[in-house]
Structures are given as C-alpha cells and as structure tokens.
Design a protein around this motif. Sequence first.
Motif, mmCIF file in Angstrom:
data_model
loop_
_atom_site.group_PDB
_atom_site.id
_atom_site.type_symbol
_atom_site.label_atom_id
_atom_site.label_comp_id
_atom_site.label_asym_id
_atom_site.label_seq_id
_atom_site.Cartn_x
_atom_site.Cartn_y
_atom_site.Cartn_z
ATOM 1 N N ALA A 58 51.873 8.611 -7.942
ATOM 2 C CA ALA A 58 52.885 9.264 -7.106
ATOM 3 C C ALA A 58 52.543 9.164 -5.628
ATOM 4 O O ALA A 58 53.431 9.255 -4.768
ATOM 5 N N LEU A 59 51.266 8.948 -5.305
ATOM 6 C CA LEU A 59 50.852 8.882 -3.905
ATOM 7 C C LEU A 59 51.252 7.573 -3.239
ATOM 8 O O LEU A 59 51.075 7.413 -2.023
ATOM 9 N N ALA A 60 51.812 6.656 -3.995
ATOM 10 C CA ALA A 60 52.370 5.435 -3.398
ATOM 11 C C ALA A 60 53.676 5.730 -2.677
ATOM 12 O O ALA A 60 54.115 4.930 -1.839
ATOM 13 N N ASP A 61 54.289 6.864 -2.974
ATOM 14 C CA ASP A 61 55.532 7.271 -2.322
ATOM 15 C C ASP A 61 55.198 7.793 -0.922
ATOM 16 O O ASP A 61 54.466 8.773 -0.767
ATOM 17 N N ASP A 62 55.746 7.144 0.105
ATOM 18 C CA ASP A 62 55.428 7.527 1.480
ATOM 19 C C ASP A 62 55.800 8.970 1.787
ATOM 20 O O ASP A 62 55.087 9.659 2.538
ATOM 21 N N GLU A 63 56.896 9.441 1.233
ATOM 22 C CA GLU A 63 57.313 10.817 1.509
ATOM 23 C C GLU A 63 56.288 11.811 0.971
ATOM 24 O O GLU A 63 55.933 12.790 1.634
ATOM 25 N N VAL A 64 55.810 11.553 -0.242
ATOM 26 C CA VAL A 64 54.789 12.425 -0.844
ATOM 27 C C VAL A 64 53.503 12.368 -0.031
ATOM 28 O O VAL A 64 52.900 13.400 0.283
ATOM 29 N N TRP A 65 53.094 11.150 0.315
ATOM 30 C CA TRP A 65 51.841 10.991 1.041
ATOM 31 C C TRP A 65 51.891 11.657 2.418
ATOM 32 O O TRP A 65 50.985 12.408 2.785
ATOM 33 N N GLN A 66 52.935 11.390 3.172
ATOM 34 C CA GLN A 66 53.000 11.915 4.539
ATOM 35 C C GLN A 66 53.097 13.442 4.548
ATOM 36 O O GLN A 66 52.493 14.099 5.397
ATOM 37 N N ALA A 67 53.845 14.011 3.604
ATOM 38 C CA ALA A 67 53.944 15.473 3.543
ATOM 39 C C ALA A 67 52.582 16.087 3.252
ATOM 40 O O ALA A 67 52.185 17.093 3.863
ATOM 41 N N GLY A 68 51.851 15.492 2.317
ATOM 42 C CA GLY A 68 50.519 16.003 2.005
ATOM 43 C C GLY A 68 49.560 15.874 3.167
ATOM 44 O O GLY A 68 48.749 16.770 3.426
ATOM 45 N N MET A 69 49.662 14.765 3.902
ATOM 46 C CA MET A 69 48.777 14.557 5.041
ATOM 47 C C MET A 69 49.084 15.523 6.179
ATOM 48 O O MET A 69 48.171 16.011 6.855
ATOM 49 N N ARG A 70 50.350 15.818 6.391
ATOM 50 C CA ARG A 70 50.693 16.773 7.452
ATOM 51 C C ARG A 70 50.170 18.169 7.120
ATOM 52 O O ARG A 70 49.664 18.880 8.003
#
Length: 359
Positions: A262-274
């Motif tokens: 699921a972390l390949a999804d940019d939306e998921v990744w960027q939200a988690g990083m923020r």
Amino acid sequence: MESILRAAGALVGTELSGAVDLGGSARSTVLRCETAGGGSVIVKAFGHEPESLRCFTAEAAGLSLGMAGPEVLGVDPEVPLLVMADLGNAPTLADVLLGDDPAAAEKGLLAWARGLGALAAASVPRRADLARLWSRYDRGMPSWEDDPWTAENANALPELLDGAAIASPAGLEEELARIGTAGGEEYPAFTPGDTCPDNSLITPGGLRLIDFEAACYQSVFLTAAYCRMPFSSCWCVFTLPPGTAARIEGAYRAEVVGAYPALADDEVWQAGMRQATAVWTVDATVRLLPRVVEDGPLHPTRRPTPTRRQVLRHRWEAAAGLEEFPAFARTMRLLLREVAGAWEVAALPGYPAFGNRGE
C-alpha cells in the motif's frame, strides 16, 4: 570496571582485559575488551535505574533478533550487561557526512536508507519474536511500544506555547490529538530506536547498526522521516544538497514497499510522511525550546554541530508548510516570528562533505 570485566568474562568463558571506554551514556558503559585469545569484544553494562533497565531489555531483546546489529555473544540480566561481537573501527555515517568526500557521503546515505528499509521489511513478520525476547530479558519496565511518547509530546506543546506568550491557534488541540496518534500500529516495523548517523556503521558488508536501547516496533513513517528532515532527533543535523533527501527517502521506501504494498500509493505515503514530520517537529520543540534561553551546540563534544536554535528554526520552517495541519503550520509560523525572530543565529548550513551546499 573490574567487576564488569569479571562478569563479562565469565559469561563468554574467557578472561577479558585492556578495556577501552567507548563513551556510553548516563545509562550505560561501553567497553572494547581484549580476549585471552587475542581477539576483542564489546561489553555494554547498564545501571539499575528504571530507565537504564528498560534500555538493557530493549538492547538485549533487539540485538537478539539478529538483524543489522552486532552478534550477541552473551547476556547477563542480573548485572545487567551484554557481550557483543566487535564490528571494528568502520566509519560511521556521521564521519562521512562531516568529512570532505561528497561521493562517500552520498554513498553512505543511500546505504543507510536501503539498510534501514531492508531491516524494516524483513522485520514485519517477527514482532512476536521481539515480544518473546523482551519477556526473556524483562527487568520490570514497560516496552517502548507501550510508551505513549507521541501523545505526551503533543499534550505538552500547548503549555510550552503559553510560556512563550503564544496563543494556540483555533483547531490546534484537535490537530495535536491526530499528530499524537502516530505510533506503531500504522505499518509497523522494527527499529533499533536511534538510527542517527553516529550509530550507523558503513562497513564493507553494508550497513551495521549499534545502540538498540530504544528497540521497538513503530510506524515505518517515523523512521522514513529521518530521510526527509533529515535525522529527526539527532545532533548531526545539517541540510542536504538539492534532491538528496528525496533520493534517500526513495531508497528507503523502495525496500518497505515489499512488505507493505500500500505504501506504493503516493497519497498514502505522503500523508504518512507529513504526519511523521509533525510528530518529530513537536518532539524537537518539546525537547529543545525550554533549553534555548541560552543557545549552545546540540552535542556536548562532537564538532561541527549546529546549535539548538539553528535546528529548531530549521524544523519550524519545514513544518510551517504542512497544509494538512493548518493550525499546527500556523503555530510554526508564530514560533518563527515571535520566538526565532529574536535569535541572531546563522541559517542551518549544509553538511561539510557536500561543501556546505544545503537546500
């Protein structure tokens, strides 16, 4: 010292001598010792204060997983101490970042990020193993996974703002409640807990990590944020050349995607990083703001190192753009204007290895 050597020698069945103090901390003593056979081992002994005992259990359990750290040769829970294989004098990531070779620094950063990502991915099915090992070496302290440090930091921030005569913007309390939930349940993976440059050895065989005193499972985003910020809770904090942070973050992400597609999804990744960036910015503010009345270096002995004010201002500047948390971002801008605005300090420079060319 002699009692530590006797206990460690009995544990591994050989006489130990020639102890060299490698620094340790207020919680532990770390020694390089010669064996009767002409080799060397590392002995790490802990105190009996509650926090020291928790660090012992984390170190013993985390290293006993056998992932990325030195081999454990023996554990004595009563002293308490560990005897570990000696990884030698390989340079740390801090050494190369503070050196003068940009190619070595870039290579070291990528090795660090890939190594952390590979460790995280491989650890995903082994959480029960760490819990079992924690029980084996338990000295009566709760695990780091049971420590609500993100929530405690979030709860502490409003009082600090009051002390700085800054009124909390509307909506901050609700946003801090969200920020404070970022722990180990969203894409959890193993971490030694302190993956700072000086605990990351760049060896011919790849990345090897030392200092497992805060070993636990936590969200991969909290570790990945070390790539973006960089080094969220460390003393070796300078800025990176344009694009470098993105490359090392990408290297880490490429490894953990194998465990969490699921972390390949940019939306998921960027939200988690923020959210992770917000968590570590709150952490830095809570730790450092009470100590900036008189500015000073972030590390008591290592040089070069930035000052507390330089790091705080840098963290606040980055977090001021977190649009997902508008009240928190406004708080960062208020801190920049009302607190950092009075500081006469230079901007955070780049890492020496890159010729101080930061972004």
